[in-house]
Design a protein around this motif. Structure first.
Motif: not given
Length: 413
Positions: A2-4, A47, A49-50, A89-91, A94, A210-211
């Motif tokens: 995941t990326k942001r 971001r 991943n985490d 989680e990416e949503s 955050q 966002p991702d």
């Protein structure tokens, strides 16, 4: 994976009490300074991943106290690198825990309430109060120093923007900032360490990619460190200095700064800030500096996109200031300094700026999984002041205007 990526602006308040200085005032039957300051900041966050990494630049301004026709106040600025971990989680929502390490600047001044309205009169007798600075960025950005840290939590939530890949992100940050090395913010026998410490709360908003809308190369938000050359001089202002028996400020101004640039379907947006400075010896036991901070919001279009190469144009609208300081190098320590007071002089003004710019950039993928690009940038433009920027009665608009060339290196997720 995941990326942001996000860029944002923040407003806030924080503790920051000058304990030793307030004690000195109380011993003389005077009220201490206000123990809070207001914060204005600009930041970037990515971001993967985490794991979260980012950077914040803050300007903190304390309250003003008046005494005997003098105004006392202090301000600090900080540049911080943030590293954090996302608990969610990416949503849209955050929750992030982060730690920051960076450098700063501290200014404390006691100057007359009435501002000088004539430059020649000011230069004839500039010793009107005193200005104390630790890690004086008005001499140049690389004078930043002395480690500062923060520990905090960030809460944020996304709101979709119609027909856009980006989201509007509302952000809240809470935590505690402090100076990890005791005694690094001492000036003239007084500790100002507590001015750099205290709990904070900051709220703001930004643009986030966002991702769920993150398409590699089709949309991105990146950050770069920039170095610029401005083709203007203080020649006319120097003539005023020399007429007053002071040494001129030689050279052309250069800058270091940050640039945040988003790109979505060739539409460009973002912000940048940079700090220009000239400084030198004014005469025996005196030094002076001419400083200007510029902050722009940019909007533009990517004219050409071919593989990793891009060519674009930007228009910027922003804020600029001009600050001249003439200071005595060998001032006494407190409390003698507080009693004598008249050692330094300071003039400032501010207003709006605009600029057109063209730039070229080249992105170099740095991993096989294409986590981010290393981005090299070259830009050329022209700055136009929308105010006179007077120091006393003397306009500095010709110094604020002019062409510039800048180069940058940064990352783009």
């Amino acid at each position: 994976m995941t990326k942001r990526s996000t860029f944002y602006a923040l407003l806030g308040t924080s503790g920051g009490k000058l304990n030793q200085f307030d004690k000195m005032l109380e011993e003389r039957g005077l009220t201490g300074l206000q123990n809070r300051y207001q914060t204005l900041g600009l930041g970037y966050q990515a971001r993967i991943n985490d794991f979260v990494i980012g950077m914040d630049v803050f300007h903190n301004r304390g309250g003003v106290s008046e005494l005997d026709n003098f105004r006392m106040n202090y301000r600090t600025s900080r540049a911080l690198l943030n590293v954090g971990y996302a608990f969610t989680e990416e949503s849209r929502f955050q929750l992030i825990h982060y730690m920051s390490l960076g450098v700063g600047f501290l200014n404390f001044q006691m100057l007359p309430s009435e501002k000088p309205d004539d430059l020649e009169t000011f230069l004839a007798k500039p010793e009107q109060g005193f200005v104390l600075r630790e890690k004086d960025i008005q001499k140049g950005t690389f004078h930043y120093g002395n480690f500062l840290t923060e520990i905090g939590f960030q809460l944020s939530y996304d709101f979709d923007l119609p027909n856009r890949a980006e989201a509007l992100q509302i952000i809240t940050k809470v935590g505690y900032s402090f100076s990890p090395l005791e005694g690094k913010w001492n000036m003239k026998g007084i500790s100002f360490d507590n001015a750099q410490s205290g709990a904070f709360i900051r709220v703001g908003a930004g643009i986030s990619l966002p991702d769920r809308n993150f398409f590699y190369k089709d949309a991105s938000i990146g950050i770069s460190l920039i170095r610029g050359i401005h083709f203007s001089t203080a020649k006319e202002f120097n003539s005023k200095l020399e007429a007053a028996g002071l040494n001129p400020l030689n050279g052309t101004p250069t800058n270091w700064g940050l640039r945040i640039l988003g790109n979505s379907e060739r539409v460009l947006y973002g912000a940048e800030l940079y700090n220009l400075a000239l400084h030198g010896d004014a005469e025996t036991n005196k030094e002076h500096s001419l400083n200007s901070l510029r902050v722009y919001g940019n909007f533009g279009y990517n004219l050409i996109e071919y593989r990793n190469f891009g060519l674009g144009a930007l228009a910027g609208l922003g804020y600029g200031n001009i600050r001249y300081t003439l200071s005595t190098e060998n001032k006494p320590d407190f409390p003698e300094l507080f009693q004598q007071r008249e050692f330094d002089g300071y003039l400032k003004n501010s207003g709006l700026m605009v600029k057109p710019e063209v730039f070229a950039e080249y992105g170099i993928p740095m991993t096989k999984r294409q986590l981010f690009d290393l981005v090299l940038t070259a830009a050329a433009g022209y700055e136009i002041p929308l105010a006179n920027y007077k120091l006393g009665d003397y306009s500095m608009s010709s110094y604020m205007a002019g062409p510039y060339l800048s180069f940058g290196v940064g990352i783009r997720p």
